[in-house]
Structure formats: structure tokens, C-alpha cells
Design a protein around this motif. Sequence first.
Motif, PDB file in Angstrom:
ATOM      1  N   GLU A  88       0.756  -1.127  -0.155  1.00  0.00           N
ATOM      2  CA  GLU A  88       0.129   0.340   0.458  1.00  0.00           C
ATOM      3  C   GLU A  88       0.681   1.556  -0.005  1.00  0.00           C
ATOM      4  O   GLU A  88       1.314   0.991   0.726  1.00  0.00           O
ATOM      5  CB  GLU A  88      -1.158   0.008   1.931  1.00  0.00           C
ATOM      6  N   ILE A  89       0.735   2.467  -0.828  1.00  0.00           N
ATOM      7  CA  ILE A  89       1.561   3.282  -0.793  1.00  0.00           C
ATOM      8  C   ILE A  89       0.452   4.447  -0.973  1.00  0.00           C
ATOM      9  O   ILE A  89      -0.631   4.710  -1.126  1.00  0.00           O
ATOM     10  CB  ILE A  89       2.022   3.081  -2.239  1.00  0.00           C
ATOM     11  N   TYR A  90       0.484   5.360   0.175  1.00  0.00           N
ATOM     12  CA  TYR A  90       0.152   6.400   0.874  1.00  0.00           C
ATOM     13  C   TYR A  90       0.971   7.819  -0.058  1.00  0.00           C
ATOM     14  O   TYR A  90       2.320   8.195   0.031  1.00  0.00           O
ATOM     15  CB  TYR A  90      -0.189   6.739   2.520  1.00  0.00           C
ATOM     16  N   LEU A  91      -0.105   8.779  -0.663  1.00  0.00           N
ATOM     17  CA  LEU A  91       0.464   9.843  -1.006  1.00  0.00           C
ATOM     18  C   LEU A  91      -0.331  11.290  -0.399  1.00  0.00           C
ATOM     19  O   LEU A  91      -1.664  11.331  -0.112  1.00  0.00           O
ATOM     20  CB  LEU A  91      -0.361   9.973  -2.344  1.00  0.00           C
ATOM     21  N   LEU A 143      -4.165  -2.301   6.805  1.00  0.00           N
ATOM     22  CA  LEU A 143      -4.552  -3.658   7.630  1.00  0.00           C
ATOM     23  C   LEU A 143      -6.589  -3.705   7.109  1.00  0.00           C
ATOM     24  O   LEU A 143      -7.043  -4.786   6.282  1.00  0.00           O
ATOM     25  CB  LEU A 143      -3.889  -4.484   8.399  1.00  0.00           C
ATOM     26  N   ARG A 144      -6.549  -2.846   8.236  1.00  0.00           N
ATOM     27  CA  ARG A 144      -8.441  -2.564   8.166  1.00  0.00           C
ATOM     28  C   ARG A 144      -8.639  -2.323   6.162  1.00  0.00           C
ATOM     29  O   ARG A 144      -9.700  -2.810   6.895  1.00  0.00           O
ATOM     30  CB  ARG A 144      -8.877  -1.499   9.049  1.00  0.00           C
ATOM     31  N   ARG A 145      -8.419  -1.286   5.833  1.00  0.00           N
ATOM     32  CA  ARG A 145      -8.527  -1.125   5.057  1.00  0.00           C
ATOM     33  C   ARG A 145      -8.403  -2.266   3.236  1.00  0.00           C
ATOM     34  O   ARG A 145      -9.146  -2.857   3.031  1.00  0.00           O
ATOM     35  CB  ARG A 145      -7.657   0.028   3.769  1.00  0.00           C
ATOM     36  N   LYS A 146      -7.506  -3.081   3.832  1.00  0.00           N
ATOM     37  CA  LYS A 146      -7.284  -4.625   3.033  1.00  0.00           C
ATOM     38  C   LYS A 146      -8.124  -5.038   2.636  1.00  0.00           C
ATOM     39  O   LYS A 146      -8.511  -6.102   1.626  1.00  0.00           O
ATOM     40  CB  LYS A 146      -5.614  -5.192   3.347  1.00  0.00           C
ATOM     41  N   GLN A 147      -8.344  -5.707   4.407  1.00  0.00           N
ATOM     42  CA  GLN A 147     -10.000  -6.730   4.717  1.00  0.00           C
ATOM     43  C   GLN A 147     -10.946  -6.104   4.072  1.00  0.00           C
ATOM     44  O   GLN A 147     -11.732  -6.861   3.445  1.00  0.00           O
ATOM     45  CB  GLN A 147      -9.862  -6.678   5.988  1.00  0.00           C
ATOM     46  N   LEU A 148     -11.134  -4.701   4.360  1.00  0.00           N
ATOM     47  CA  LEU A 148     -12.322  -4.246   3.692  1.00  0.00           C
ATOM     48  C   LEU A 148     -12.652  -4.768   2.281  1.00  0.00           C
ATOM     49  O   LEU A 148     -13.693  -4.496   1.513  1.00  0.00           O
ATOM     50  CB  LEU A 148     -12.461  -2.629   3.777  1.00  0.00           C
TER      51      LEU A 148
END
Length: 171
Positions: A88-91, A143-148
Amino acid sequence: MTPKHPADSLTVLTDLVLPSETNPLNNLFGGELLARMDRAASIAARRHSRRIVVTASVNHVAFNRSIPLGSVVTIEAKVSRAFTSSMEIYLDVWIEDRESGIRTKANEAIYTFVAVDEMGNPVPVPPLEPQTEEEQARFAAALRRKQLSLVLAGKMKANDASELKALFTEN
């Protein structure tokens, strides 16, 4: 694999908004900003994995402020979490006031990239060790974003999304 830190992948792209990149309101086209963010995220993912990387998804984009013609735009990208082969890359997108030089956060986005071999098959990436409070918060939220995302795509049962369930249950 040796863990890496988010700072190891930090990518900073700075550019000027030109007339050919603007809409009738003289603001940067959203698609142009998406392309710039994709390039920055790609470089950050490559720095972390040292592999060929491909865009897997654009998870979130917030166009909070328009970016006017002539603005200096800076995109800062870094890996916020590494999974098996995905990152995951945050910009963060900043605009600089032409006269004062003060930077203001204009937009943000979250992209997911996958490291692949020359045949396009996913390959493992190094783990990530966040250092700062912000990096730790983004790491946990990833991890929450991935699970969602997996639940919404039907690839994970809601009952198996432990991080999401923890948000809604009392201890």
C-alpha cells in the motif's frame, strides 16, 4: 528478507501546472493528477521491493482542493504497509503558494501495487517497519483497508475480517 522503513521508499515529485493540463476553470485535470500520483507511487513501490511493480488498485483519492494553473505541486509517496507481494502506497499532494511559499495539503490518495517477476507473477516483498507515529497509524489502518477491500470483493468472509470486527466490538 530484511525489513525496510517507509523513509526508504520516499518519493517526492515536484512539478508545475501548465495550461495544457488544466480544465476550463484553469485547474489541474483530475486525471492528470492521478497519473502523476501513479508515477510517484510506482517509484515508491519499486524502491521498497526492488522489483517490477504494477498498479493493482487505486483504493482512495480525495480531491479536497483544486490545483490552479501555475501552481507548484509536490507529491510525496511512500509505502505504508507491505503484505506478501503487495504494497500500500500513501500519497500526500501539496501545493505551494506562489508568493509566500507556504505549502498546503491539497489532496491525498492510497494506491496498491504488486511486485512481479519478468513473467508477471507476484513475488514476495520485504516487510515494513514504520518509524514515526504517522507511519504507525497508516500501517495499522492499511490492514483494515485491505480486509474491507477483500470483504467487498467477496474474497474474504466478514467474520474472518478480524481487524474490521475489532472496530465494532467491545473488548
